[in-house]
Design an enzyme around this catalytic site. Structure first.
Site, PDB file in Angstrom:
ATOM      1  CG  ASP A  98      52.883  34.179  29.700  1.00 43.27           C
ATOM      2  OD1 ASP A  98      51.995  34.443  30.074  1.00 43.27           O
ATOM      3  OD2 ASP A  98      53.946  33.910  30.557  1.00 43.27           O
ATOM      4  CG  ASP A 199      50.134  37.708  32.770  1.00 37.41           C
ATOM      5  OD1 ASP A 199      51.081  37.160  33.564  1.00 37.41           O
ATOM      6  OD2 ASP A 199      49.786  38.842  32.969  1.00 37.41           O
ATOM      7  CD  GLU A 256      50.072  35.222  37.317  1.00 38.88           C
ATOM      8  OE1 GLU A 256      50.788  35.412  37.896  1.00 38.88           O
ATOM      9  OE2 GLU A 256      49.283  36.078  36.605  1.00 38.88           O
ATOM     10  CG  HIS A 331      58.205  34.758  35.563  1.00 36.37           C
ATOM     11  ND1 HIS A 331      56.900  34.092  35.653  1.00 36.37           N
ATOM     12  CD2 HIS A 331      57.662  36.163  35.322  1.00 36.37           C
ATOM     13  CE1 HIS A 331      56.079  34.760  35.254  1.00 36.37           C
ATOM     14  NE2 HIS A 331      56.297  35.785  35.149  1.00 36.37           N
ATOM     15  CG  ASP A 332      55.884  36.899  38.656  1.00 34.73           C
ATOM     16  OD1 ASP A 332      56.529  37.695  37.817  1.00 34.73           O
ATOM     17  OD2 ASP A 332      54.663  36.470  38.163  1.00 34.73           O
TER      18      ASP A 332
HETATM   19  O1  ISL Z   1      54.859  38.867  41.154  1.00 38.79           O
HETATM   20  C1  ISL Z   1      53.886  38.915  42.100  1.00 38.79           C
HETATM   21  C2  ISL Z   1      54.217  39.137  43.339  1.00 38.79           C
HETATM   22  O2  ISL Z   1      55.533  39.485  43.317  1.00 38.79           O
HETATM   23  C3  ISL Z   1      52.550  38.838  41.444  1.00 38.79           C
HETATM   24  O3  ISL Z   1      51.560  39.683  42.468  1.00 38.79           O
HETATM   25  C4  ISL Z   1      52.131  38.871  40.198  1.00 38.79           C
HETATM   26  O4  ISL Z   1      52.144  40.452  39.835  1.00 38.79           O
HETATM   27  C5  ISL Z   1      50.835  38.693  39.903  1.00 38.79           C
HETATM   28  O5  ISL Z   1      50.868  37.450  40.041  1.00 38.79           O
HETATM   29  C6  ISL Z   1      50.758  38.921  38.022  1.00 38.79           C
HETATM   30  O6  ISL Z   1      51.797  38.070  37.534  1.00 38.79           O
HETATM   31  C7  ISL Z   1      51.758  38.284  36.001  1.00 38.79           C
HETATM   32  O7  ISL Z   1      51.360  39.601  35.512  1.00 38.79           O
HETATM   33  C8  ISL Z   1      52.279  40.333  35.730  1.00 38.79           C
HETATM   34  C9  ISL Z   1      53.928  40.323  35.319  1.00 38.79           C
HETATM   35  O8  ISL Z   1      54.370  41.267  35.943  1.00 38.79           O
HETATM   36  C10 ISL Z   1      54.209  38.978  35.862  1.00 38.79           C
HETATM   37  O9  ISL Z   1      55.584  38.644  35.695  1.00 38.79           O
HETATM   38  C11 ISL Z   1      53.344  37.951  35.543  1.00 38.79           C
HETATM   39  O10 ISL Z   1      53.548  36.429  36.125  1.00 38.79           O
HETATM   40  C12 ISL Z   1      51.726  41.518  34.796  1.00 38.79           C
HETATM   41  O11 ISL Z   1      51.655  40.911  33.425  1.00 38.79           O
END
Ligand code: ISL
Length: 558
Positions: A98, A199, A256, A331-332
């Site tokens: 990541d 990310d 992402e 994971h989100d």
């Molecule tokens: O998780 C989300 C909605 O619940 C998304 O808006 C998310 O915050 C966004 O896609 C970014 O996610 C990524 O970056 C974040 C981290 O917290 C997430 O786990 C990651 O997947 C900040 O690094």
């Protein structure tokens, strides 16, 4: 390079913190992953994407990095990582890391130095601005609630953080920052890492005048997102990264990219663009959220025709132009079977149906740990059990600013909170599901005695065996990789049906998104076709399929 390896790959996402603990501290680790490589090999996946494994104070579970070249103490050592890489490669598994470089942790030495004052040599590594009249530079809202600006006592200036205040944004305008990132990428690629999941890749470039956004009703903040997504220099930055780093290695990349359409998506992953191989779009998982009163916490209802419309648009939009990544959860996100299927009576059937419908589309599939078992959302008794920063911050705002009571907040969290996906992996019916001998860092889902890997591997009718079979099947059918996609009956409220075809093969995929029986007329050319996949023992109906609850079938035209 028309058939690069990643077009045939199936990716499995590991959230290391919750995958397998090996030393009893209640936190998953790298040696735990090594222990489970044979399990992953048996499932048939090709690439393991590890959520961040770097040194971190864990304000956001590793998405806040304090040292890009060190392993998080709880996860192990660099020697453990190198062993994991060797052991994975020995089994023909690739490892994707990541890349979190929109921001660092506030404990990263760069930020510590930057924060010392306007004259610091690293001041310009981050985004510092003066406020006006005691107010921040603008009223953009952060993803984790509140302003994106944090006033720093030392200088009275504000620094930008699109996520938590402990995740200051790097200043991508600064070429020195970009060079540091590229060096760090080479450090890992030279070790033999096979790719990057990037990310928040479409947030690196911000409009430098930081214009005000649309007001968000009921708050003092504005919607900055449309302004900082896909910013003015983003493609220039990614092309530079490709030229400087990626072009020199045979790796796969996935960005992402919340808030991109297929047209924008093709700019990131178009074959001739020299940027990324594919992107994660969010259109199917964010459906209705923007219109809902409190976004995802209001959990607006989903309608199948909307999901089909979005996914079909991406299938046809990128066909021959870019490459799709396919996912239901990560994971989100909440657990796929809880969100799009039925996690009670038809848990097994609907988890299998979701597998079939997703894996026969064109693109690289991503399976999130536990999805292959049909793991479900969790409902902890009270907010005290939750750990996720997004959930905890939002819960405070919902309570204090919008007057929601705990029951209402919990309903939103049960449906959409990120901790649904972060409870420990279920390995067995034993203590703590075989995840740890210690105290797990977050509670387990109490259904692990029924839903676990050991039981699933032993049961030929399990969700796990369906995933394994469908993974093997898609690999044996070139039409799944390259064939065209045609959505059928876009408005059908419960059936997701599509055709995949190339010069040799035509496949019909039918998924019934409903807990009642239904019917679906078989297009003529598929009548009497070969049944390649079915999540029930039999198939009824000759010209019209008589579908059982959550049935999914794949037919090959005669
Ligand atoms: O998780 C989300 C909605 O619940 C998304 O808006 C998310 O915050 C966004 O896609 C970014 O996610 C990524 O970056 C974040 C981290 O917290 C997430 O786990 C990651 O997947 C900040 O690094």
């Amino acid at each position: 390079m028309t058939h690069p390896w990643w077009k045939d790959a199936v990716v499995y996402q590991i959230y290391p913190r919750s995958f397998q603990d090996s030393d009893g501290d209640g936190v998953g680790d790298l040696r735990g992953i090594i222990r489970r490589l044979d399990y992953l090999k048996r499932l048939g996946v090709d690439v393991l994407w590890l959520s961040p494994i770097y040194a971190s104070p864990n304000d956001d579970n590793g998405y806040d990095i304090s040292d890009y070249r060190a392993i998080m103490t709880e996860f192990g050592t660099m020697a453990d990582f190198e062993e994991l890489l060797r052991e994975a490669h020995a089994r023909g598994l690739k490892i994707m890391l990541d890349l979190v470089v929109n921001h660092t942790s506030d404990e990263h030495p760069w930020f510590i130095e930057s924060r010392q004052g306007p004259d610091s040599a690293k001041r310009d590594y981050y985004v510092w601005r003066k406020g006006a009249d005691g107010q921040p530079p603008n009223r953009w809202q952060s993803f984790f609630s509140g302003s994106v600006w944090e006033k720093d006592a030392a200088s009275g200036e504000y620094y930008l953080h699109l996520f938590s205040r402990r995740q200051p944004d790097l200043n991508w305008e600064n070429p020195q920052v970009r060079r540091e990132v590229y060096d760090m990428m080479r450090f890992w690629l030279d070790k033999g890492v096979d790719g990057w999941r990037m990310d928040t890749v479409n947030m690196f470039s911000k409009p430098q005048d930081f214009p005000e956004g649309q007001p968000i009703p009921g708050t003092s903040l504005t919607e900055g997102q449309p302004l900082f997504l896909n910013g003015p220099r983003i493609h220039e930055f990614l092309q530079e990264m490709h030229r400087e780093v990626l072009a020199h290695y045979d790796v796969m990349t996935v960005g992402e990219t919340p808030g991109v359409s297929p047209t924008e998506g093709a700019l990131y992953c178009g074959a001739e663009r020299g940027e990324l191989n594919m992107v994660f779009h969010f259109e199917h998982v964010f459906l209705g959220d923007e219109q809902a009163e409190r976004g995802k916490w209001s959990n607006p209802p989903l309608a199948l025709p909307d999901i089909k419309r979005v996914l079909a648009r991406w299938q046809t939009g990128l066909h021959g132009r870019g490459w799709n990544s396919l996912y239901w959860d990560n994971h989100d996100q909440p657990r796929a079977v809880s969100r799009f299927g039925d996690d009670r009576q038809y848990r097994v059937e609907s988890a299998k149906m979701l597998c079939t419908v997703l894996l026969f589309m064109q693109g690289t599939p991503y399976i999130y740990q536990g999805q292959e078992l049909g793991m479900t959302n969790v409902s902890f008794e009270s907010m005290h059990h939750y750990k996720d920063i997004e959930t905890l911050n939002a819960s405070k705002v919902l309570r204090e600013e919008h007057g929601w009571d705990e029951a209402r907040i919990l309903a939103g969290v049960y449906a959409r909170g990120r901790d649904n996906a972060r409870t420990p992996m279920h390995w067995s019916a034993g203590t703590n599901a075989g995840f740890t001998t210690g105290t797990p860092w977050i509670g387990l889902n109490p259904n692990y005695p029924d839903i676990n890997a050991e039981a699933a591997e032993a049961d030929p009718g399990s969700v796990w065996h369906h995933y394994r079979d469908v993974i093997a099947l898609r690999k044996a059918l070139p039409v799944v990789r390259e064939g065209a996609f045609t959505l059928l009956d876009a408005e059908h409220p419960t059936v997701f049906a599509y055709v995949r075809d190339d010069a040799h093969t035509r496949l019909l995929v039918v998924g019934h998104f409903h807990g009642q029986p239904g019917t679906y007329p078989i297009p003529r050319e598929f009548v009497g076709g070969e049944v390649l996949s079915n999540n029930y023992p039999g198939l009824e109906g000759e010209r019209e399929l008589k579908l059982r609850p959550y049935q999914a079938v794949v037919l090959r035209a005669r």
